[in-house]
Every structure is written in C-alpha cells, then in structure tokens.
Scaffold this motif. Structure first.
Motif, short mmCIF file in Angstrom:
data_model
loop_
_atom_site.label_atom_id
_atom_site.label_comp_id
_atom_site.label_asym_id
_atom_site.label_seq_id
_atom_site.Cartn_x
_atom_site.Cartn_y
_atom_site.Cartn_z
N PRO A 1 0.82 -1.22 0.00
CA PRO A 1 0.00 0.00 0.00
C PRO A 1 0.85 1.26 0.00
CG PRO A 1 -0.02 -1.02 2.16
CD PRO A 1 0.69 -1.98 1.25
N ASN A 2 0.28 2.34 -0.51
CA ASN A 2 0.99 3.62 -0.55
C ASN A 2 0.98 4.35 0.78
OD1 ASN A 2 1.76 3.43 -3.25
ND2 ASN A 2 -0.14 4.38 -4.00
N ASP A 3 0.22 3.83 1.75
CA ASP A 3 0.19 4.47 3.08
C ASP A 3 0.59 3.45 4.14
OD1 ASP A 3 -2.01 2.88 2.67
OD2 ASP A 3 -3.43 4.21 3.72
N PRO A 4 1.84 2.98 4.10
CA PRO A 4 2.27 1.92 5.03
C PRO A 4 2.35 2.43 6.46
CG PRO A 4 4.15 2.82 3.87
CD PRO A 4 2.94 3.45 3.25
N GLU A 5 2.27 1.50 7.40
CA GLU A 5 2.51 1.76 8.81
C GLU A 5 3.86 1.11 9.13
OE1 GLU A 5 -2.17 1.87 10.16
OE2 GLU A 5 -1.04 0.00 10.37
N ILE A 6 4.87 1.94 9.34
CA ILE A 6 6.26 1.49 9.36
C ILE A 6 6.63 0.85 10.70
CG2 ILE A 6 8.65 2.20 9.02
CD1 ILE A 6 6.87 2.45 6.56
N GLY A 7 7.34 -0.30 10.60
CA GLY A 7 7.85 -0.95 11.81
C GLY A 7 9.16 -0.32 12.26
N GLN A 8 9.74 -0.85 13.31
CA GLN A 8 10.98 -0.32 13.87
C GLN A 8 12.18 -0.74 13.03
OE1 GLN A 8 11.23 -1.59 17.94
NE2 GLN A 8 9.58 -0.24 18.64
N HIS A 9 13.18 0.14 13.03
CA HIS A 9 14.43 -0.15 12.32
C HIS A 9 15.15 -1.32 13.00
CE1 HIS A 9 18.13 0.46 10.12
NE2 HIS A 9 18.79 0.41 11.29
N GLN A 10 15.72 -2.24 12.17
CA GLN A 10 16.39 -3.42 12.69
C GLN A 10 17.78 -3.55 12.05
OE1 GLN A 10 15.32 -5.14 15.14
NE2 GLN A 10 13.17 -4.47 15.22
N PRO A 11 18.79 -4.06 12.79
CA PRO A 11 20.15 -4.14 12.28
C PRO A 11 20.45 -5.41 11.49
CG PRO A 11 20.11 -4.75 14.59
CD PRO A 11 18.72 -4.35 14.24
N TYR A 12 19.56 -6.42 11.54
CA TYR A 12 19.91 -7.69 10.90
C TYR A 12 19.80 -7.57 9.37
CZ TYR A 12 14.80 -8.20 11.18
OH TYR A 12 13.46 -8.01 11.10
N ASP A 13 20.47 -8.49 8.66
CA ASP A 13 20.49 -8.44 7.20
C ASP A 13 19.60 -9.55 6.62
OD1 ASP A 13 22.09 -10.43 8.13
OD2 ASP A 13 23.53 -10.30 6.49
N ASN A 14 18.40 -9.20 6.25
CA ASN A 14 17.51 -10.14 5.55
C ASN A 14 16.53 -9.34 4.71
OD1 ASN A 14 16.43 -12.56 4.72
ND2 ASN A 14 15.04 -12.75 6.48
N ASP A 15 17.08 -8.45 3.90
CA ASP A 15 16.23 -7.61 3.05
C ASP A 15 15.52 -8.48 2.02
OD1 ASP A 15 17.57 -5.71 4.51
OD2 ASP A 15 18.87 -5.08 2.87
N GLN A 16 14.20 -8.37 1.99
CA GLN A 16 13.44 -9.15 1.01
C GLN A 16 12.34 -8.34 0.32
OE1 GLN A 16 12.14 -13.16 1.65
NE2 GLN A 16 13.51 -13.45 3.38
N VAL A 17 12.13 -7.14 0.75
CA VAL A 17 11.07 -6.33 0.12
C VAL A 17 11.72 -5.21 -0.69
CG1 VAL A 17 9.02 -4.93 0.50
CG2 VAL A 17 9.46 -6.90 1.98
#
Length: 286
Positions: A149-165
């Motif tokens: 969606p164009n109006d996301p509800e953002i989660g907290q920033h995380q240091p781990y590396d598993n970018d998938q989006v």
C-alpha cells in the motif's frame, strides 16, 4: 359446528314434545295438550296444558341464535387461519429477502490488479500501491509478488540483514515487450491495486486466455509475467493489458522484476498453443 348444534336442539325438541293434541274448541288462544310418559315401566301418563306455539317460537329463536353463533365461530376460525397463514407467508418472504440481501452484502471476493493504480468498473478499491518482492538475485526467501500500500505503517528499524522487500520494475527492452506496449515503460516501477467485488464468491486467474468461460465475469485481462528464467524464481502475475508506470522515475534499480514470458513448444502441445508467443491471462469472478 353449528349444524351439530341444530341437530342436538331438534332432538331435544322431539324428546320434550313427543305427543300433543289440541283440546280447544273455537278458542284461538287455547293451549295444546301435551302427553308425556310419567315414569318408565308405568302405564301412566302426564297431561299438561302448554302453549306449544310460544315454546316453538322460543325454540326457533334459540336455534337461530345457536346457528348464528356457530357460523360466527366457524368464520372466525377460518379468518384466523387465513390471517395466520398470510402472516406466516409474509414473514417467510421478508426473511428470505433479508437473508438474500445480507448474503449479497457480506459475500464478495478480492483480487490484485497488477500494473494499474485503480480497479475495473464495478469493483471497489480497497487500496492502491506499488509492487514489491524479493530481489531477482536472492536465492532464498519469498517468491511471490506483493502489492504494497501507498500508506504503510512502518515498523521499527532493525540491524539484521535479511532484506526481502524491494520495489518491482518492468523489464521491457526493445527485444522483449508485449504487443502494444511502449518501450518507455522499461525500468519503470509497477503499480497495483487490491480490488473487492461484491456479490461474488470465487475468483479465478486463467493463463493462456483473454476471455472468461461461460458463467464467469471478466475483471481484466492482460499478459502473464514473471522474473527472468535465468534469475531465481518468482510467482506468475497477470499484468493488465493497459499497464501503466507507478510514476515517471526511471532509475534501473532492479529488485522484483517483471519480464514478459512466452511459450515453448514440445512438452507444451502446439497446437493448440503456438511457439514463442505471448502468454495471455484473464482474471474472472463469479
């Protein structure tokens, strides 16, 4: 009911007045002589001077009232049955109509329209957004495309590396683009919309066709697309025939890529298919 009352009254009249005779001689106001058994088993009779005409009049009045009362009771019962039956039928009709309308309101299906910012006519848009997914070069993780969606509800920033989006892009170079599409969409991001169709209970995506089968309603049709066969696997998506870019940005940032695909004859029987042809698709509801 009232006929049985008449019969009963008539029988009583016969029991009360079994024998009678007239003893008057010229007197119009005289009374009849009624003879009745005095006691059972005795040969004696009781004679009395009674005004039989007056008693008959009372009896006729009584019978008439009982007939009227019986008729009214019978009619009341009939009318009550008719009214109750009518009310039951009306209630049944109303309940059925309410249930049908409620079923129509509650029943519906959702589907994603890939490549467009809005929904087809007759469908409600739940939200619009952009395509996302795992990067084409990643070996693991999710393989399906996402409509973000164009109006996301953002989660907290995380240091781990598993970018998938990642964002999704059209890969439409001059040598590979569906018929009728402009090369100007190459490397542009892909929009999407999530649509809701009321009063439908099933959604079906048919690869290899641009029209639905009988009894099904076409929501939209287009081209079947996915990532390149040399990349790691992605799901198939039916991208609208009139696809558009998300915006005018053109950065070749890759991510979840959309390539047009084509047929290959052999294990795929040709005919009915044709070698190296665009693969059409249609989204149908019912």
């Amino acid at each position: 009911m009232f006929l049985s009352i008449v019969a009963t009254v008539y029988s009583l009249s016969l029991l009360l007045f079994p024998v009678h005779g007239n003893t008057c001689s010229g007197d119009s106001n005289c009374e009849d002589i009624v003879t009745m058994p005095l006691l059972d088993g005795l040969r004696a009779t009781l004679k009395a001077d009674l005004d039989v005409k007056n008693m008959n009049d009372h009896l006729k009045t009584y019978i008439s009232l009982e007939i009227k009362k019986g008729f009214e009771n019978a009619m009341n019962d009939v009318m009550k049955q008719i009214v109750n039956k009518g009310i039951d039928e009306i209630n049944t009709t109303i309940i059925a109509a309410i249930q049908e309308n409620l079923a129509g309101i509650w029943k519906g299906v959702t589907y994603i329209r890939w490549g467009r910012k809005g929904c087809p006519a007759g469908a409600d848009m739940i939200y619009t957004g952009q395509v996302g997914g795992n990067a084409y070069s990643h070996k693991g993780g999710g393989v399906n495309y996402l409509c973000l969606p164009n109006d996301p509800e953002i989660g907290q920033h995380q240091p781990y590396d598993n970018d998938q989006v990642y964002g999704g892009e059209y890969e439409l170079g001059s040598s590979r683009k569906p018929s009728g599409w402009s090369e100007s969409m190459h490397n542009k991001e892909v929009p999407c919309s999530v649509c809701y169709k009321q009063r439908h209970s099933a959604v079906l995506i048919i690869p290899g066709r641009k029209t639905c089968y009988k009894g099904w309603n076409s929501e939209y049709h287009g081209y079947l697309m996915s990532d390149h066969y040399g990349h790691y696997k992605k799901d198939y998506a039916c991208v609208d025939i009139n696809a558009e870019p998300l915006d005018n940005k053109n950065g070749d940032e890759n991510g979840a890529l959309f390539y047009p695909i084509r047929t290959n004859c052999g294990s795929l029987r040709c005919p009915p298919y044709t070698n190296e042809a665009d693969v059409l698709c249609v989204v149908c509801t019912k």
